[in-house]
Design a protein around this motif. Structure first.
Motif, PDB file in Angstrom:
ATOM      1  N   THR A 277       0.813  -1.215   0.000  1.00 21.46           N
ATOM      2  CA  THR A 277       0.000   0.000   0.000  1.00 21.46           C
ATOM      3  C   THR A 277       0.848   1.267   0.000  1.00 21.46           C
ATOM      4  OG1 THR A 277      -1.749  -1.170   1.188  1.00 21.46           O
ATOM      5  CG2 THR A 277      -1.833   1.219   1.256  1.00 21.46           C
ATOM      6  N   ARG A 278       2.068   1.157   0.470  1.00 19.90           N
ATOM      7  CA  ARG A 278       2.942   2.326   0.516  1.00 19.90           C
ATOM      8  C   ARG A 278       3.394   2.777  -0.863  1.00 19.90           C
ATOM      9  NH1 ARG A 278       6.481  -0.647   5.090  1.00 19.90           N
ATOM     10  NH2 ARG A 278       5.855  -2.342   3.694  1.00 19.90           N
ATOM     11  N   THR A 279       3.357   1.865  -1.842  1.00 24.07           N
ATOM     12  CA  THR A 279       3.970   2.184  -3.135  1.00 24.07           C
ATOM     13  C   THR A 279       3.103   1.890  -4.351  1.00 24.07           C
ATOM     14  OG1 THR A 279       5.038   0.012  -3.158  1.00 24.07           O
ATOM     15  CG2 THR A 279       6.312   1.853  -2.242  1.00 24.07           C
ATOM     16  N   VAL A 280       2.025   1.113  -4.220  1.00 24.90           N
ATOM     17  CA  VAL A 280       1.237   0.757  -5.405  1.00 24.90           C
ATOM     18  C   VAL A 280       0.573   1.996  -5.993  1.00 24.90           C
ATOM     19  CG1 VAL A 280       0.777  -1.575  -4.552  1.00 24.90           C
ATOM     20  CG2 VAL A 280      -0.878   0.245  -4.115  1.00 24.90           C
ATOM     21  N   TYR A 336       5.747   1.834  12.697  1.00 19.54           N
ATOM     22  CA  TYR A 336       4.337   1.687  12.327  1.00 19.54           C
ATOM     23  C   TYR A 336       3.755   3.032  11.884  1.00 19.54           C
ATOM     24  CZ  TYR A 336      -0.682   0.721  12.898  1.00 19.54           C
ATOM     25  OH  TYR A 336      -2.033   0.593  12.706  1.00 19.54           O
ATOM     26  N   VAL A 337       4.002   4.075  12.666  1.00 16.60           N
ATOM     27  CA  VAL A 337       3.495   5.405  12.318  1.00 16.60           C
ATOM     28  C   VAL A 337       4.032   5.843  10.961  1.00 16.60           C
ATOM     29  CG1 VAL A 337       3.611   7.857  12.922  1.00 16.60           C
ATOM     30  CG2 VAL A 337       3.077   6.163  14.674  1.00 16.60           C
ATOM     31  N   ASN A 338       5.314   5.665  10.729  1.00 18.89           N
ATOM     32  CA  ASN A 338       5.913   6.075   9.454  1.00 18.89           C
ATOM     33  C   ASN A 338       5.341   5.282   8.289  1.00 18.89           C
ATOM     34  OD1 ASN A 338       7.568   7.977  10.693  1.00 18.89           O
ATOM     35  ND2 ASN A 338       9.260   6.538  10.973  1.00 18.89           N
ATOM     36  N   ASP A 339       5.203   3.969   8.477  1.00 20.41           N
ATOM     37  CA  ASP A 339       4.677   3.122   7.396  1.00 20.41           C
ATOM     38  C   ASP A 339       3.219   3.441   7.096  1.00 20.41           C
ATOM     39  OD1 ASP A 339       7.065   1.789   7.000  1.00 20.41           O
ATOM     40  OD2 ASP A 339       6.581   0.154   8.381  1.00 20.41           O
ATOM     41  N   MET A 340       2.424   3.659   8.140  1.00 22.36           N
ATOM     42  CA  MET A 340       1.021   3.986   7.941  1.00 22.36           C
ATOM     43  C   MET A 340       0.857   5.370   7.307  1.00 22.36           C
ATOM     44  SD  MET A 340      -1.339   1.878   8.419  1.00 22.36           S
ATOM     45  CE  MET A 340      -1.456   0.191   9.002  1.00 22.36           C
ATOM     46  N   ALA A 341       1.653   6.328   7.750  1.00 23.85           N
ATOM     47  CA  ALA A 341       1.585   7.665   7.168  1.00 23.85           C
ATOM     48  C   ALA A 341       1.956   7.624   5.691  1.00 23.85           C
ATOM     49  CB  ALA A 341       2.520   8.612   7.929  1.00 23.85           C
ATOM     50  N   GLN A 342       2.979   6.835   5.368  1.00 24.70           N
ATOM     51  CA  GLN A 342       3.376   6.681   3.975  1.00 24.70           C
ATOM     52  C   GLN A 342       2.259   6.015   3.161  1.00 24.70           C
ATOM     53  OE1 GLN A 342       7.111   4.625   3.462  1.00 24.70           O
ATOM     54  NE2 GLN A 342       6.922   4.547   1.234  1.00 24.70           N
ATOM     55  N   SER A 343       1.615   5.031   3.761  1.00 25.51           N
ATOM     56  CA  SER A 343       0.520   4.328   3.078  1.00 25.51           C
ATOM     57  C   SER A 343      -0.634   5.263   2.778  1.00 25.51           C
ATOM     58  CB  SER A 343       0.032   3.163   3.939  1.00 25.51           C
ATOM     59  OG  SER A 343       1.029   2.178   4.108  1.00 25.51           O
ATOM     60  N   PHE A 344      -1.086   6.008   3.789  1.00 23.50           N
ATOM     61  CA  PHE A 344      -2.228   6.886   3.588  1.00 23.50           C
ATOM     62  C   PHE A 344      -1.881   8.076   2.699  1.00 23.50           C
ATOM     63  CE2 PHE A 344      -3.988   4.681   7.370  1.00 23.50           C
ATOM     64  CZ  PHE A 344      -5.227   4.352   6.831  1.00 23.50           C
ATOM     65  N   ALA A 345      -0.639   8.530   2.728  1.00 21.22           N
ATOM     66  CA  ALA A 345      -0.218   9.588   1.805  1.00 21.22           C
ATOM     67  C   ALA A 345      -0.284   9.082   0.365  1.00 21.22           C
ATOM     68  CB  ALA A 345       1.197  10.054   2.145  1.00 21.22           C
ATOM     69  N   ASN A 346       0.097   7.817   0.163  1.00 19.16           N
ATOM     70  CA  ASN A 346       0.008   7.234  -1.166  1.00 19.16           C
ATOM     71  C   ASN A 346      -1.445   7.045  -1.576  1.00 19.16           C
ATOM     72  OD1 ASN A 346       1.104   6.014  -3.546  1.00 19.16           O
ATOM     73  ND2 ASN A 346       0.589   4.010  -2.695  1.00 19.16           N
ATOM     74  N   VAL A 347      -2.283   6.623  -0.642  1.00 23.83           N
ATOM     75  CA  VAL A 347      -3.712   6.476  -0.906  1.00 23.83           C
ATOM     76  C   VAL A 347      -4.321   7.817  -1.301  1.00 23.83           C
ATOM     77  CG1 VAL A 347      -5.945   6.039   0.206  1.00 23.83           C
ATOM     78  CG2 VAL A 347      -4.051   4.440   0.544  1.00 23.83           C
ATOM     79  N   ILE A 371      -0.398   9.918  12.510  1.00 27.84           N
ATOM     80  CA  ILE A 371      -0.478   9.318  11.175  1.00 27.84           C
ATOM     81  C   ILE A 371      -1.295  10.209  10.239  1.00 27.84           C
ATOM     82  CG2 ILE A 371      -1.468   7.385   9.881  1.00 27.84           C
ATOM     83  CD1 ILE A 371      -0.746   5.622  12.340  1.00 27.84           C
ATOM     84  N   ARG A 372      -2.424  10.672  10.722  1.00 33.06           N
ATOM     85  CA  ARG A 372      -3.294  11.533   9.915  1.00 33.06           C
ATOM     86  C   ARG A 372      -2.582  12.804   9.486  1.00 33.06           C
ATOM     87  NH1 ARG A 372      -5.696  15.788  11.605  1.00 33.06           N
ATOM     88  NH2 ARG A 372      -5.583  15.176  13.813  1.00 33.06           N
ATOM     89  N   GLU A 373      -1.924  13.458  10.439  1.00 30.63           N
ATOM     90  CA  GLU A 373      -1.233  14.719  10.137  1.00 30.63           C
ATOM     91  C   GLU A 373      -0.108  14.508   9.134  1.00 30.63           C
ATOM     92  OE1 GLU A 373      -0.031  16.093  13.935  1.00 30.63           O
ATOM     93  OE2 GLU A 373      -2.056  16.650  14.588  1.00 30.63           O
ATOM     94  N   GLN A 374       0.678  13.450   9.334  1.00 30.50           N
ATOM     95  CA  GLN A 374       1.794  13.198   8.427  1.00 30.50           C
ATOM     96  C   GLN A 374       1.315  12.854   7.016  1.00 30.50           C
ATOM     97  OE1 GLN A 374       4.728  10.427   9.872  1.00 30.50           O
ATOM     98  NE2 GLN A 374       5.053  11.538  11.790  1.00 30.50           N
ATOM     99  N   ALA A 375       0.139  12.223   6.923  1.00 33.43           N
ATOM    100  CA  ALA A 375      -0.386  11.831   5.610  1.00 33.43           C
ATOM    101  C   ALA A 375      -1.125  12.968   4.917  1.00 33.43           C
ATOM    102  CB  ALA A 375      -1.320  10.635   5.762  1.00 33.43           C
ATOM    103  N   GLY A 376      -1.356  14.086   5.628  1.00 32.88           N
ATOM    104  CA  GLY A 376      -1.978  15.252   5.008  1.00 32.88           C
ATOM    105  C   GLY A 376      -3.484  15.285   5.061  1.00 32.88           C
TER     106      GLY A 376
END
Length: 409
Positions: A277-280, A336-347, A371-376
């Motif tokens: 999910t981080r990269t697709v 976990y926070v970094n991976d989830m933030a990266q995932s939701f930013a990609n989403v 996570i929410r804040e980092q993902a925007g």
């Protein structure tokens, strides 16, 4: 709170009292069950989603294909239904699709959907649940492969397309007669139209046929080869020696459940991506509904190890986010926070303007604001619901957050 307690979301006991915490749910009014009444103007905060077993029985929560294969960590499908009816998207995305709950509900409401998961097994489950079938053909195929496989001799098995060389794992976890039946079935699957459905039947049978105690199918730590006192049946039980009865039982159940779902499935576009999910690269969508993995709770690949071994699925456990094997240390939480933030930013890149993200999660560690804040994203609504479930020896309750985000400027 232990792992078993946190997973106790699939069964229910009555909620007897109002919690003393500062959460929004109250138990004065009857929990909400009129799902078809949900509309764009529905005030979600006014809904009591604290369902007890009598309010939302297991047979309703696990209707048709939702219970096609056991899966730990899935969320209540009625939550997905509520938000699909509320926002009425053209296309919904579940970036951590797991066993396909969001996609199944979307298909019944005529909404296009896309799911993504790192686990090939999870993608298989979702593909089978959401597929289109000529159910009469499926029924014929399940009967035919069952009859053929259960009458396959050892020499015939050895001469089949794949040499009879089971892995050390399979040899350790299955009695010889059970393993023979499972392998004979597996070697015939490629000959059938609905091969994925047959693979799922095989997986479900293998789960039940393992050398483990009857009361510990979820978390067996080592094979059980001797008779034991069974907490489930209240007597001395013997480990399973045969898989035939499970292949038969789950063949019938699979056909029944798929037939029920086929009656309500709409003609929609559904796609399942097996990937990170981080990269697709996601297609466009206007709503996200997901229940992501929790930090340090479940090893999703290991949960279905028997299927990976039997079906030869690619093993990508090292790509899981929040795997139990990684623990819940400060370092693990940060990862976990970094991976989830990266995932939701990609989403977010695939989310249409004005679209929303609905996240169902037990945020007991308070990680999701970061996570929410980092993902925007910005917080639009936060609901809390009381989860009080019990299955077998599981017990306990916890609070689950439903977070509704919208993209920031």
């Amino acid at each position: 709170m232990d792992v078993v307690t946190e997973l106790a979301r699939e069964e229910g006991l009555p909620i007897e009292a109002k919690p003393s915490f500062g959460y929004s749910p109250t138990y004065v009014e009857r929990p909400f069950v009129d799902f078809e009444s949900i509309a764009e103007g529905t005030d979600l905060a006014a809904l009591n989603l604290n369902w007890t077993e009598s309010d939302l029985p297991q047979r309703v929560r696990t209707k048709h294909v939702h219970s096609l294969h056991p899966y730990l960590g899935k969320f209540v499908p009625q939550i997905a239904e509520i938000f699909l009816r509320k926002f009425l998207p053209t296309t919904v995305c579940d970036p951590f699709s797991g066993s396909g709950t969001t996609l199944v509900e979307a298909a019944t409401l005529g909404i296009n959907a896309v799911g993504c998961d790192i686990s090939s097994f999870n993608s298989l489950v979702t593909t089978v649940k959401t597929g289109k079938y000529d159910v009469d053909v499926l029924e014929y195929e399940t009967d035919d492969i069952l009859n053929r496989s259960l009458n396959t001799s050892q020499p015939q098995l050895s001469e089949s397309r794949t040499p009879y060389q089971p892995s050390d794992y399979l040899t350790a976890w299955f009695a010889p007669e059970a393993l023979k039946a499972l392998l004979a079935y597996e070697r015939l699957i490629h000959e059938y139209r609905y091969s994925d459905a047959l693979r799922l039947i095989l997986s479900r049978a293998a789960r039940s046929a393992r050398l483990t105690t009857h009361f510990d199918l979820d978390f067996p730590k080592q094979p059980q080869t001797e008779p034991y006192h069974c907490y489930k049946h209240g007597r001395i039980c013997t480990p399973t020696q045969n898989a035939a009865q499970f292949l038969q039982r789950y063949s019938l159940d699979t056909v029944r459940r798929i037939r029920e779902f086929s009656d309500v499935r709409k003609d929609v576009a559904l796609s399942i991506i097996t990937g990170d999910t981080r990269t697709v690269e996601f297609p466009r969508f206007d709503l996200v509904i997901t229940s992501p993995p929790y930090v340090g709770l479940i090893d999703y690949h290991e949960q279905h190890r028997y299927s990976y071994e039997l079906l030869g699925l690619p093993w990508k456990a090292d790509k899981e986010i929040g795997a139990a094997a990684s623990g819940t240390s400060i370092k693990a939480r940060e990862a976990y926070v970094n991976d989830m933030a990266q995932s939701f930013a990609n989403v977010r890149r695939g989310l249409a303007k004005g679209g929303r993200v609905v996240v169902v999660v037990n945020d007991k560690l308070g990680l999701y604001d970061t996570i929410r804040e980092q993902a925007g994203f910005e917080m639009e609504t936060r609901l809390e619901r009381h989860v009080n479930r019990r299955t077998g020896r599981r017990a306990g309750d916890f609070f689950e957050s439903i977070l509704v985000w919208k993209a920031g400027d």
